[in-house]
Design an enzyme around this catalytic site. Structure first.
Site, PDB file in Angstrom:
ATOM      1  CE  LYS A  13      -2.684   2.190   4.365  1.00 37.46           C
ATOM      2  NZ  LYS A  13      -1.938   0.973   4.612  1.00 37.46           N
ATOM      3  CB  SER A  25      -0.950   0.019   1.200  1.00 36.11           C
ATOM      4  OG  SER A  25      -0.228   0.192   2.404  1.00 36.11           O
TER       5      SER A  25
END
Length: 145
Positions: free
Chosen positions: A102, A65
């Site tokens: 993230k 991701s």
């Protein structure tokens, strides 16, 4: 919500730190310089990469991701828990019982965890989420394939 399935944490081993040779002159990635002499000294990567040893951990990333930020599956993250979280920082977060890495995005109305891969959706932090910004990623160590 798509979260990285797992992040494996490691504590840096300062007791058996290995010093290795370090060429202090720059190595050109463009046109090579003609037979430049170089100075050699010693460096410990633990000492180079870690500013606050009591608050720093290594973790192995899992998933894809964050490929746009240069974090690939299997890379080692250097995470400093003493750094104050800020907008746009890459952070290891704990959300609803799982760790993820993230980019932090703070707007006037919400906090988001932003992936760096278009296949993943941003995660908006809601009041019902169990959420902690666990630490800030300061370096990524990767193997060249």
């Amino acid at each position: 919500m798509q979260v990285n399935p797992k992040i494996t944490f490691f504590i840096p081993d300062f007791e058996s730190s290995i010093e290795t040779s370090f060429i202090s002159s720059e190595i050109k990635a463009g046109f090579p310089s003609p037979a430049a002499d170089f100075e050699e000294s010693k460096v410990s990567l633990d000492h180079l990469l870690i500013k606050n040893k009591e608050a720093t951990f290594y973790a192995k990333a899992s998933g894809n991701s964050m490929t746009g930020a240069g974090i690939d599956d299997g890379d080692i993250l250097v995470i400093d828990r003493s750094i104050e979280p800020r907008d746009n920082a890459v952070a290891v977060c704990f959300i609803d019982g799982e760790f993820t890495v993230k980019r932090i995005k703070k707007t006037e109305v919400a906090l988001f965890l932003m992936p760096e891969n278009p296949s993943y959706a941003p995660i908006q932090i809601e009041p019902h989420n169990e959420f902690i910004i666990w630490g800030i990623v300061t370096y990524v160590i990767k193997q060249i394939k």
